[in-house]
Scaffold this motif. Structure first.
Motif, mmCIF file in Angstrom:
data_model
loop_
_atom_site.group_PDB
_atom_site.id
_atom_site.type_symbol
_atom_site.label_atom_id
_atom_site.label_comp_id
_atom_site.label_asym_id
_atom_site.label_seq_id
_atom_site.Cartn_x
_atom_site.Cartn_y
_atom_site.Cartn_z
ATOM 1 N N PHE A 3 0.850 -1.175 0.000
ATOM 2 C CA PHE A 3 0.000 0.000 0.000
ATOM 3 C C PHE A 3 0.893 1.234 0.000
ATOM 4 O O PHE A 3 2.119 1.119 -0.010
ATOM 5 C CB PHE A 3 -0.980 0.013 1.184
ATOM 6 N N HIS A 4 0.293 2.406 0.022
ATOM 7 C CA HIS A 4 1.064 3.632 -0.168
ATOM 8 C C HIS A 4 1.813 4.099 1.085
ATOM 9 O O HIS A 4 3.032 4.252 1.067
ATOM 10 C CB HIS A 4 0.152 4.758 -0.679
ATOM 11 N N SER B 53 5.686 -0.702 0.811
ATOM 12 C CA SER B 53 4.953 0.554 0.695
ATOM 13 C C SER B 53 5.823 1.588 -0.004
ATOM 14 O O SER B 53 6.969 1.319 -0.356
ATOM 15 C CB SER B 53 4.532 1.050 2.082
#
Length: 146
Positions: A20-21, A54
């Protein structure tokens, strides 16, 4: 978190890679206290995840959680934006930065071969700056990191 926990529990995948970011842990100078995104600190190790990847931090950093069998996190936001430095504050207790790299942009390449999952950070000149190797045999209950 509830959705992800359910999906992971119902998965029979050999490798469980979460990405994910915003990084749960990071030394990025622009991340406030220099400690990442606390809201993303979920019990990945307990959910049988093998690694968390990430971005957001504009550099590369490999981190391990010594409280949870050296569970690995890879933060790579060095793909093209201007690179940033690292916060002088240390990471929280039990979280260790294994490698910090902000000299050149680059990318993470993942490869699978048999019981091995390997991640390499390769700078734009093609030089491998970091390697994380995960090993897990079929039907194993734990992953080995090197």
């Amino acid at each position: 978190a509830n959705w992800l926990e359910g999906k992971l529990a119902s998965s029979n995948a050999h490798w469980k890679v979460v990405y994910f970011h915003h990084p749960p842990h990071s030394s990025d100078v622009n991340m406030g206290s220099g400690k990442g995104t606390p809201a993303m600190r979920w019990p990945f190790h307990d959910w049988d995840v093998d690694v968390v990847i990430s971005g957001h931090g504009h550099q590369y950093e490999r981190i391990k959680d010594t409280n949870n069998s050296d569970f690995p996190y890879i933060v790579n936001g060095a793909g093209g934006a201007p690179l940033r430095g690292y916060h002088s504050n240390g990471l929280e207790s039990g979280i260790t930065s294994v490698l910090k790299y902000n000299t050149k942009q680059g990318a993470v390449r993942g490869t699978i071969s048999g019981d091995t999952l390997k991640f390499e950070f390769i700078d734009y000149d093609g030089t491998v700056q970091d390697t994380l190797t995960l090993t897990k045999s079929a039907n194993a209950t734990s992953t080995t990191y090197s």
